[in-house]
Design a protein around this motif. Structure first.
Motif, PDB file in Angstrom:
ATOM      1  N   LEU A 127      21.066 -33.423 -48.994  1.00 53.63           N
ATOM      2  CA  LEU A 127      21.491 -33.573 -50.378  1.00 53.63           C
ATOM      3  C   LEU A 127      21.734 -35.037 -50.706  1.00 53.63           C
ATOM      4  O   LEU A 127      21.890 -35.873 -49.800  1.00 53.63           O
ATOM      5  CB  LEU A 127      22.772 -32.772 -50.610  1.00 53.63           C
ATOM      6  CG  LEU A 127      22.640 -31.252 -50.564  1.00 53.63           C
ATOM      7  CD1 LEU A 127      24.014 -30.619 -50.651  1.00 53.63           C
ATOM      8  CD2 LEU A 127      21.757 -30.753 -51.693  1.00 53.63           C
ATOM      9  N   PRO A 128      21.778 -35.392 -51.991  1.00 58.42           N
ATOM     10  CA  PRO A 128      22.134 -36.770 -52.352  1.00 58.42           C
ATOM     11  C   PRO A 128      23.484 -37.151 -51.755  1.00 58.42           C
ATOM     12  O   PRO A 128      24.451 -36.387 -51.812  1.00 58.42           O
ATOM     13  CB  PRO A 128      22.204 -36.715 -53.890  1.00 58.42           C
ATOM     14  CG  PRO A 128      21.283 -35.595 -54.261  1.00 58.42           C
ATOM     15  CD  PRO A 128      21.411 -34.582 -53.161  1.00 58.42           C
ATOM     16  N   GLY A 129      23.549 -38.322 -51.161  1.00 59.31           N
ATOM     17  CA  GLY A 129      24.756 -38.728 -50.461  1.00 59.31           C
ATOM     18  C   GLY A 129      24.640 -38.585 -48.961  1.00 59.31           C
ATOM     19  O   GLY A 129      25.535 -38.971 -48.225  1.00 59.31           O
ATOM     20  N   GLY A 130      23.506 -37.990 -48.516  1.00 60.83           N
ATOM     21  CA  GLY A 130      23.274 -37.894 -47.083  1.00 60.83           C
ATOM     22  C   GLY A 130      23.847 -36.669 -46.415  1.00 60.83           C
ATOM     23  O   GLY A 130      23.886 -36.614 -45.173  1.00 60.83           O
ATOM     24  N   LEU A 131      24.277 -35.662 -47.169  1.00 61.91           N
ATOM     25  CA  LEU A 131      24.800 -34.442 -46.568  1.00 61.91           C
ATOM     26  C   LEU A 131      23.644 -33.628 -46.000  1.00 61.91           C
ATOM     27  O   LEU A 131      22.822 -33.094 -46.731  1.00 61.91           O
ATOM     28  CB  LEU A 131      25.569 -33.616 -47.597  1.00 61.91           C
ATOM     29  CG  LEU A 131      26.110 -32.267 -47.108  1.00 61.91           C
ATOM     30  CD1 LEU A 131      27.077 -32.447 -45.952  1.00 61.91           C
ATOM     31  CD2 LEU A 131      26.776 -31.501 -48.252  1.00 61.91           C
ATOM     32  N   ALA A 132      23.589 -33.531 -44.691  1.00 61.91           N
ATOM     33  CA  ALA A 132      22.502 -32.817 -44.030  1.00 61.91           C
ATOM     34  C   ALA A 132      22.820 -31.333 -43.948  1.00 61.91           C
ATOM     35  O   ALA A 132      23.947 -30.938 -43.641  1.00 61.91           O
ATOM     36  CB  ALA A 132      22.286 -33.387 -42.620  1.00 61.91           C
ATOM     37  N   LEU A 133      21.812 -30.508 -44.226  1.00 54.53           N
ATOM     38  CA  LEU A 133      21.967 -29.057 -44.164  1.00 54.53           C
ATOM     39  C   LEU A 133      21.420 -28.549 -42.827  1.00 54.53           C
ATOM     40  O   LEU A 133      20.522 -27.712 -42.771  1.00 54.53           O
ATOM     41  CB  LEU A 133      21.234 -28.395 -45.327  1.00 54.53           C
ATOM     42  CG  LEU A 133      21.657 -28.844 -46.730  1.00 54.53           C
ATOM     43  CD1 LEU A 133      20.839 -28.138 -47.791  1.00 54.53           C
ATOM     44  CD2 LEU A 133      23.145 -28.604 -46.933  1.00 54.53           C
ATOM     45  N   ASP A 134      21.995 -29.078 -41.748  1.00 47.86           N
ATOM     46  CA  ASP A 134      21.499 -28.756 -40.417  1.00 47.86           C
ATOM     47  C   ASP A 134      22.431 -27.863 -39.622  1.00 47.86           C
ATOM     48  O   ASP A 134      22.183 -27.581 -38.446  1.00 47.86           O
ATOM     49  CB  ASP A 134      21.223 -30.038 -39.628  1.00 47.86           C
ATOM     50  CG  ASP A 134      22.439 -30.966 -39.586  1.00 47.86           C
ATOM     51  OD1 ASP A 134      23.465 -30.617 -40.215  1.00 47.86           O
ATOM     52  OD2 ASP A 134      22.355 -32.024 -38.943  1.00 47.86           O
ATOM     53  N   THR A 135      23.499 -27.404 -40.242  1.00 53.38           N
ATOM     54  CA  THR A 135      24.428 -26.487 -39.578  1.00 53.38           C
ATOM     55  C   THR A 135      24.741 -25.324 -40.509  1.00 53.38           C
ATOM     56  O   THR A 135      24.680 -25.478 -41.743  1.00 53.38           O
ATOM     57  CB  THR A 135      25.741 -27.194 -39.185  1.00 53.38           C
ATOM     58  OG1 THR A 135      26.414 -27.627 -40.378  1.00 53.38           O
ATOM     59  CG2 THR A 135      25.461 -28.392 -38.277  1.00 53.38           C
ATOM     60  N   PRO A 136      25.082 -24.143 -39.967  1.00 53.51           N
ATOM     61  CA  PRO A 136      25.449 -23.008 -40.830  1.00 53.51           C
ATOM     62  C   PRO A 136      26.622 -23.321 -41.743  1.00 53.51           C
ATOM     63  O   PRO A 136      26.666 -22.848 -42.888  1.00 53.51           O
ATOM     64  CB  PRO A 136      25.788 -21.907 -39.829  1.00 53.51           C
ATOM     65  CG  PRO A 136      25.028 -22.265 -38.592  1.00 53.51           C
ATOM     66  CD  PRO A 136      25.034 -23.763 -38.546  1.00 53.51           C
ATOM     67  N   GLY A 137      27.574 -24.114 -41.262  1.00 45.75           N
ATOM     68  CA  GLY A 137      28.729 -24.465 -42.089  1.00 45.75           C
ATOM     69  C   GLY A 137      28.341 -25.298 -43.290  1.00 45.75           C
ATOM     70  O   GLY A 137      28.850 -25.087 -44.401  1.00 45.75           O
TER      71      GLY A 137
END
Length: 321
Positions: A145-155
């Motif tokens: 996501l914008p800001g560098g939030l990686a969607l690489d974990t279930p949480g």
């Protein structure tokens, strides 16, 4: 100016969504619950808000799922852009379907939405080179996501899904509490009287249909982010049926009922499937019982029970009730 606090329902919904990953056995189950809660909201908005029973919400959910998957995988868009565009695309599709369907009422309206849902499913199968056909759309990435939030974990995935789910619910609550929502309620109660008062009921129903379709499309995009691929059953008629069942179980009269119904269905499916392969029979019996004895669903029955207890606790109020 006095500070404004959220109403108890909104606050309870916020706390429930925040607590789900810690209360349910897995974060995956919590993610599934918020995805289907958003999809169920689209049915509740139509059925409870304007009195329209649509079997086409699975079409819009599937359209949002496939659109987001194609935008993420083939167009190379980011997560936020793919979710937004797929939501708007589903809303536009729903507006077109609604423009045609609301020209008829009752069972004819239901059959039109059913026909469009079936057409959408077979169109996906026919376009197998693009959609993957019976194998589904695979290899869908989850860009950061914008800001560098990686969607690489279930949480991390659940956090994004929870924000999208809450946004949809607060939007639905705002719409139903607005003058637009009041007109929808008037159409639900007596469409002929609403027309006599000068409201263009057909235009209002098309607008509500488009809004509900957009919410269903958002749920489809969330489903794609959740799974990382798009299975063909996302756009099957069974999806529309499941959303309607969830809405009835929870109670279609309130957005909170959609959350309750979806959560109950997802959790019940998780546990009952381990006990008995024919667990859907138990869900069917439960649905019959709710229709007969709790027509407002679990959420409506809970509200009635709470109101009775409050009336009994306040002297004189019980007698007035």
């Amino acid at each position: 100016m006095e500070p404004r606090f959220p109403d108890p329902t909104s606050l309870g919904l916020l706390l429930a969504v925040a607590a789900l990953p810690f209360v349910l056995p897995t974060v995956t189950l919590a993610s599934e619950a918020v995805v289907f809660a958003t999809g169920t909201l689209s049915c509740s908005l139509l059925l409870g808000g304007v009195g329209l029973l649509s079997f086409g919400q699975g079409l819009f959910l599937g359209a949002g799922a496939y659109a987001s998957g194609l935008l993420l995988r083939d167009a190379g868009l980011g997560t936020a852009a793919a979710v937004l565009l797929s939501t708007l695309g589903a809303a536009a599709l729903a507006g077109l379907v609604g423009f045609i369907s609301v020209r008829r009422r009752g069972v004819y309206f239901v059959m039109l939405t059913l026909a469009f849902a079936q057409m959408g499913y077979f169109a996906v199968l026919a376009a197998g080179r693009v959609t993957g056909g019976e194998n589904g759309l695979t290899g869908v990435p989850r860009p950061s996501l914008p800001g560098g939030l990686a969607l690489d974990t279930p949480g991390a995935v659940y956090a994004v899904l929870a924000v999208l789910c809450l946004s949809a619910f607060f939007l639905a609550q705002r719409v139903l509490a607005s003058p637009f929502g009041s007109v929808l309620a008037a159409i639900r109660e007596n469409e002929a009287r609403a027309e006599a008062l000068g409201y263009g009921t057909r235009a209002f129903k098309v607008a509500a249909f488009a809004l509900a379709g957009g919410i269903a499309g958002l749920a489809g995009a969330m489903h794609t982010l959740f799974l990382g691929f798009v299975p063909p059953n996302t756009i099957q008629l069974e999806m529309s049926e499941r959303l309607i069942v969830m809405a009835i179980i929870g109670g279609a009269g309130s957005p909170a009922g959609a959350f309750v119904g979806a959560l109950f269905f997802v959790v019940a499916a998780e546990f009952l499937a381990e006990l008995w392969p024919r667990w859907l029979i138990l869900i069917g019996l439960l649905l019959i019982a709710i229709v007969l004895f709790m027509p407002r669903g679990i959420w409506g029955a809970a509200q009635e029970l709470l109101a009775r207890r409050r009336a009994a606790a306040v002297p004189g109020l019980a007698a007035d009730a």
